[in-house]
Design a protein around this motif. Structure first.
Motif, short mmCIF file in Angstrom:
data_model
loop_
_atom_site.label_atom_id
_atom_site.label_comp_id
_atom_site.label_asym_id
_atom_site.label_seq_id
_atom_site.Cartn_x
_atom_site.Cartn_y
_atom_site.Cartn_z
N GLU A 63 0.82 -1.21 0.00
CA GLU A 63 0.00 0.00 0.00
C GLU A 63 0.85 1.26 0.00
OE1 GLU A 63 -1.34 0.83 4.48
OE2 GLU A 63 -1.52 -1.27 3.90
N PHE A 64 2.14 1.13 0.35
CA PHE A 64 3.04 2.28 0.40
C PHE A 64 3.76 2.50 -0.93
CE2 PHE A 64 3.08 0.02 4.51
CZ PHE A 64 2.43 0.96 5.28
N GLY A 65 3.68 1.52 -1.81
CA GLY A 65 4.44 1.54 -3.04
C GLY A 65 5.24 0.25 -3.16
N LYS A 66 6.11 0.19 -4.16
CA LYS A 66 6.90 -1.02 -4.38
C LYS A 66 8.12 -1.03 -3.47
CE LYS A 66 5.60 -1.62 -9.26
NZ LYS A 66 4.88 -2.90 -9.11
N ILE A 67 8.47 -2.23 -2.97
CA ILE A 67 9.69 -2.41 -2.20
C ILE A 67 10.49 -3.56 -2.78
CG2 ILE A 67 8.56 -1.55 -0.11
CD1 ILE A 67 8.83 -4.56 0.89
N GLY A 68 11.81 -3.50 -2.61
CA GLY A 68 12.68 -4.57 -3.06
C GLY A 68 13.23 -5.34 -1.87
N ILE A 69 13.46 -6.62 -2.07
CA ILE A 69 13.95 -7.48 -0.99
C ILE A 69 15.20 -8.23 -1.45
CG2 ILE A 69 13.42 -9.36 0.62
CD1 ILE A 69 10.43 -8.71 0.13
N GLY A 70 16.26 -8.15 -0.65
CA GLY A 70 17.44 -8.98 -0.80
C GLY A 70 17.76 -9.58 0.55
N ILE A 71 18.78 -10.40 0.61
CA ILE A 71 19.19 -11.00 1.89
C ILE A 71 20.70 -10.87 2.04
CG2 ILE A 71 19.32 -13.09 3.29
CD1 ILE A 71 16.78 -14.08 1.94
N CYS A 72 21.13 -10.18 3.07
CA CYS A 72 22.51 -10.11 3.54
C CYS A 72 23.53 -9.91 2.41
CB CYS A 72 22.82 -11.36 4.36
SG CYS A 72 24.27 -11.16 5.46
N TYR A 73 24.23 -10.96 2.02
CA TYR A 73 25.31 -10.89 1.04
C TYR A 73 24.83 -10.27 -0.29
CZ TYR A 73 29.74 -12.69 -0.98
OH TYR A 73 30.98 -12.83 -1.54
N GLU A 106 15.05 0.17 -10.71
CA GLU A 106 14.55 0.40 -12.07
C GLU A 106 13.15 -0.19 -12.25
OE1 GLU A 106 17.69 -1.14 -14.49
OE2 GLU A 106 18.71 0.81 -14.59
N ASN A 107 12.78 -1.10 -11.35
CA ASN A 107 11.42 -1.64 -11.33
C ASN A 107 10.56 -0.93 -10.28
OD1 ASN A 107 10.95 -4.22 -13.17
ND2 ASN A 107 13.09 -4.21 -12.53
N ASN A 108 10.99 0.30 -9.94
CA ASN A 108 10.20 1.24 -9.13
C ASN A 108 10.16 0.94 -7.63
OD1 ASN A 108 9.44 2.81 -11.45
ND2 ASN A 108 7.99 1.18 -11.96
N ALA A 109 11.12 0.18 -7.13
CA ALA A 109 11.20 0.00 -5.68
C ALA A 109 11.64 1.30 -5.02
CB ALA A 109 12.18 -1.12 -5.33
N LEU A 110 10.94 1.70 -3.96
CA LEU A 110 11.24 2.93 -3.24
C LEU A 110 12.06 2.68 -1.98
CD1 LEU A 110 7.72 4.61 -3.50
CD2 LEU A 110 9.73 5.00 -4.96
N ALA A 111 12.06 1.45 -1.52
CA ALA A 111 12.84 1.07 -0.34
C ALA A 111 13.37 -0.33 -0.56
CB ALA A 111 11.99 1.13 0.93
N LEU A 112 14.60 -0.56 -0.13
CA LEU A 112 15.24 -1.86 -0.27
C LEU A 112 15.47 -2.44 1.12
CD1 LEU A 112 17.94 -0.97 -2.96
CD2 LEU A 112 15.56 -1.69 -3.33
N PHE A 113 14.99 -3.65 1.33
CA PHE A 113 15.11 -4.32 2.62
C PHE A 113 16.06 -5.51 2.49
CE2 PHE A 113 11.19 -2.01 2.82
CZ PHE A 113 11.04 -1.64 4.14
N TYR A 114 17.05 -5.55 3.38
CA TYR A 114 18.02 -6.64 3.40
C TYR A 114 18.13 -7.21 4.81
CZ TYR A 114 19.85 -4.79 -1.09
OH TYR A 114 20.01 -4.36 -2.39
N PRO A 115 17.30 -8.17 5.18
CA PRO A 115 17.60 -8.90 6.42
C PRO A 115 18.99 -9.50 6.27
CG PRO A 115 15.44 -9.51 5.54
CD PRO A 115 16.13 -8.71 4.47
#
Length: 275
Positions: free
Chosen positions: A145-155, A168-177
């Motif tokens: 609902e906030f927009g697109k987010i991207g997800i990666g993990i650590c490394y 480039e695919n419109n993620a506004l925040a990137l989350f990396y546990p």
């Protein structure tokens, strides 16, 4: 104004799955009391970070007690929860997998760690995830609902191409546990989060386990939020804690207008250089 109230749960992970789930549940409850919209757990939040434990703690998605617990909590509390990662088994393969739950408790995205942590820093740390884990192949951009987010993990954060593709695919925040260690953490953790945020003019968030000195792998902790200007908005220490912080996604447009990096890219030259 589009804001997200984040809760970064830097939990102490021990060698007991049920106790880890109880701790995650408790930290989620505390985050809900602080009116968080979006709660993030660390990489391998239900499992000690070691290859033998990945095998011991593995779960299949369809009947996962861990995922069922998190789904229930997301639905009950009407919040988004990014379930850091767990050792996920599918057929004969084992993955390091992150799951994003929406407010209804539905899985709306899953990310399998793309870049496996195979390193050998002489006389300091050696680890080879590929001995037991299989790498994922999919880019993960989720609609919220906030927009697109991207997800990666650590490394995954060490590879700028991944972050750029998500943006480039419109993620506004990137989350990396993640779970950097006491060798790579002090050297690179903050630097990488600031760099990925600055290069892509987005928010970049990392959530790690707390340091457990009794464990075989020592997590650096230091869960972090960086903004599109490359500044650190909040950062934990080594011990268990919850960071509650609000981010304003409208900052992205402002900064990109002031410093139009993405607009000024010379794609014409890059494409020629690739050939």
């Amino acid at each position: 104004m589009t804001t997200i109230k984040l809760a970064l749960c830097q939990m102490d992970v021990i060698d007991n799955k049920e106790e880890n789930l109880k701790k995650a549940s408790s930290m989620i409850a505390q985050s809900v009391e602080e009116n968080a919209d979006f709660i993030i757990l660390p990489e391998m939040f239900n499992c000690p970070y070691s290859n033998d434990k990945f095998i011991e703690y593995q779960e299949e998605e369809k009947d996962s007690p861990t995922l069922n617990r998190i789904s229930s909590l997301a639905r009950k509390n009407n919040v988004y929860i990014l379930a850091g990662s767990i050792p996920e088994k599918e057929n004969d393969n084992l993955f390091n997998t992150s799951y994003l739950f929406d407010r209804k408790g539905e899985i709306i995205a899953k990310h399998r760690k793309m870049h496996l942590f195979d390193i050998d820093v002489k006389d300091r740390i050696t680890f080879k995830e590929s001995d037991v884990l299989t790498a994922g192949d999919d880019f993960t951009i989720a609609d919220t609902e906030f927009g697109k987010i991207g997800i990666g993990i650590c490394y995954d954060i060490r590879f700028p191409e991944l972050a750029r593709i998500m943006v480039e695919n419109n993620a506004l925040a990137l989350f990396y546990p993640g779970a950097f260690n006491m060798t790579t953490g002090p050297a690179h953790w903050e630097l990488l989060f600031r760099a990925r945020a600055l290069d892509n003019q987005v928010f970049c968030i990392g959530v790690a386990p707390a340091l457990n000195e009794d464990a075989s792998y020592h997590s650096y902790g230091h869960s972090i939020i960086t903004n599109p200007w490359g500044e650190v908005l909040a950062q934990a220490g080594l011990k268990e804690e919850i960071i509650i912080s609000e981010i304003d996604l409208d900052e992205i447009k402002k900064i990109r207008e002031e410093l139009p990096l993405l607009k000024n890219k010379r794609e014409d030259l890059y494409e020629v250089a690739k050939k």
